[in-house]
Design an enzyme around this catalytic site. Sequence first.
Site, PDB file in Angstrom:
ATOM      1  CB  SER A   1      -0.905   0.001   1.235  1.00 20.43           C
ATOM      2  OG  SER A   1      -1.611   1.223   1.356  1.00 20.43           O
ATOM      3  NE  ARG A   2      -1.529   5.419  -3.401  1.00 19.18           N
ATOM      4  CZ  ARG A   2      -2.334   6.046  -4.244  1.00 19.18           C
ATOM      5  NH1 ARG A   2      -1.830   6.868  -5.145  1.00 19.18           N
ATOM      6  NH2 ARG A   2      -3.635   5.865  -4.190  1.00 19.18           N
TER       7      ARG A   2
ATOM      8  CG  HIS B   1      -6.896   0.009 -11.829  1.00 25.62           C
ATOM      9  ND1 HIS B   1      -8.085  -0.498 -12.310  1.00 25.62           N
ATOM     10  CD2 HIS B   1      -6.962  -0.115 -10.481  1.00 25.62           C
ATOM     11  CE1 HIS B   1      -8.835  -0.896 -11.299  1.00 25.62           C
ATOM     12  NE2 HIS B   1      -8.179  -0.670 -10.180  1.00 25.62           N
TER      13      HIS B   1
ATOM     14  CE  LYS C   1     -15.768  -4.022 -11.066  1.00 30.52           C
ATOM     15  NZ  LYS C   1     -16.251  -2.788 -10.433  1.00 30.52           N
TER      16      LYS C   1
ATOM     17  NE  ARG D   1     -15.356   3.077  -4.566  1.00 35.08           N
ATOM     18  CZ  ARG D   1     -16.123   2.471  -5.480  1.00 35.08           C
ATOM     19  NH1 ARG D   1     -16.033   2.802  -6.750  1.00 35.08           N
ATOM     20  NH2 ARG D   1     -16.977   1.521  -5.108  1.00 35.08           N
TER      21      ARG D   1
ATOM     22  CG  ASP E   1     -18.159   1.652  -9.239  1.00 37.04           C
ATOM     23  OD1 ASP E   1     -17.038   1.465  -8.725  1.00 37.04           O
ATOM     24  OD2 ASP E   1     -19.217   1.286  -8.683  1.00 37.04           O
TER      25      ASP E   1
END
Length: 326
Positions: A35-36, A78, A96, A164, A177
């Site tokens: 993770s960041r 992504h 996706k 988001r 989405d």
Amino acid sequence: MSAIKWGILATGGIAATFTEDLKLLPDAEVVAVGSRSEASARAFADRHGIPRAHGSWAELAADPDVDIVYVANTQNAHYDAVRTCLEGGKAVLCEKAFTLNQAEAAKLVDLARERGLFLMEAMWTRCIPAIRKIMELVEGGAIGPVNTVHADFGFSVSVPPEHRLRNPDLGGGALLDVGVYPISFAHMVLGAPAGVRSWARLTPEGVDENTGVLLGYDSGAVALLSCGITTDSPVTASISGPLGRIELPHLFFRPDTFTLYRTDGEPEIFHVPFEGKGMLHEAAEAMRCLREGLLESPLMPWQATLDVMGIMDEVRSQVGVRFPGE
């Protein structure tokens, strides 16, 4: 055979579901999460019993024990995440919508091909056992040549502009989405269309919240599709031809039952259960491809991903949705 070792990139709900499903596969082992945020990675690792936590995507991609990385962050990230993993020599299964647009997807496919690495969009629908049975029936002529596909995916949610689903910076909107599901479903059945027509209502932030798509094919077949984040729709699908139709119930994208209606016979109900939450089937397909030395999955080939991204590009162009940097 020895277990295939997975790395998980991201620490949200989808990553958690996928990680738990992987535990049901005896030949899969989750060895690392990245993770960041190192704190987020460590918390995820502790929660799911994962040995190593990395505080960056690059560290995960450099982990020598990882065979394949599952990318589960938001779709705006992504491209960078998958590229980092491919450049680190890792095979990738990416959630996706694969990227924000077809151009990004094409660059990743080219990189995977150049590096000789497996890459697959995690469109789990195409790997669900019931869907595979449906395609067997369609391809076997059970309903004759397909004339019409219907599919919708809509839900109603109230979220702030920075969420988001509404934030253009995060690739927001219904189309990427959930619209990707009906579009990918239609593509699975009918292939790439000859034409695309669409209509949408946009949010004040400039992303789509209620969208209709019509795909037309040279054969005369059509696909009527819709998606939304302000509409509680049936989330069903059907495939129709001259000899009958196949109807998929609510949550068509992960069915365990469907009905075949024949014009000259009684309806037949098929029960084809999936395992776990359903995500392990795409993982099993990715691992099968790795063991067989394939760069792409025949169930979710690169061209299908590029076609679907291209359709969504065209829809966004028609309804006036652009993401920052495009």
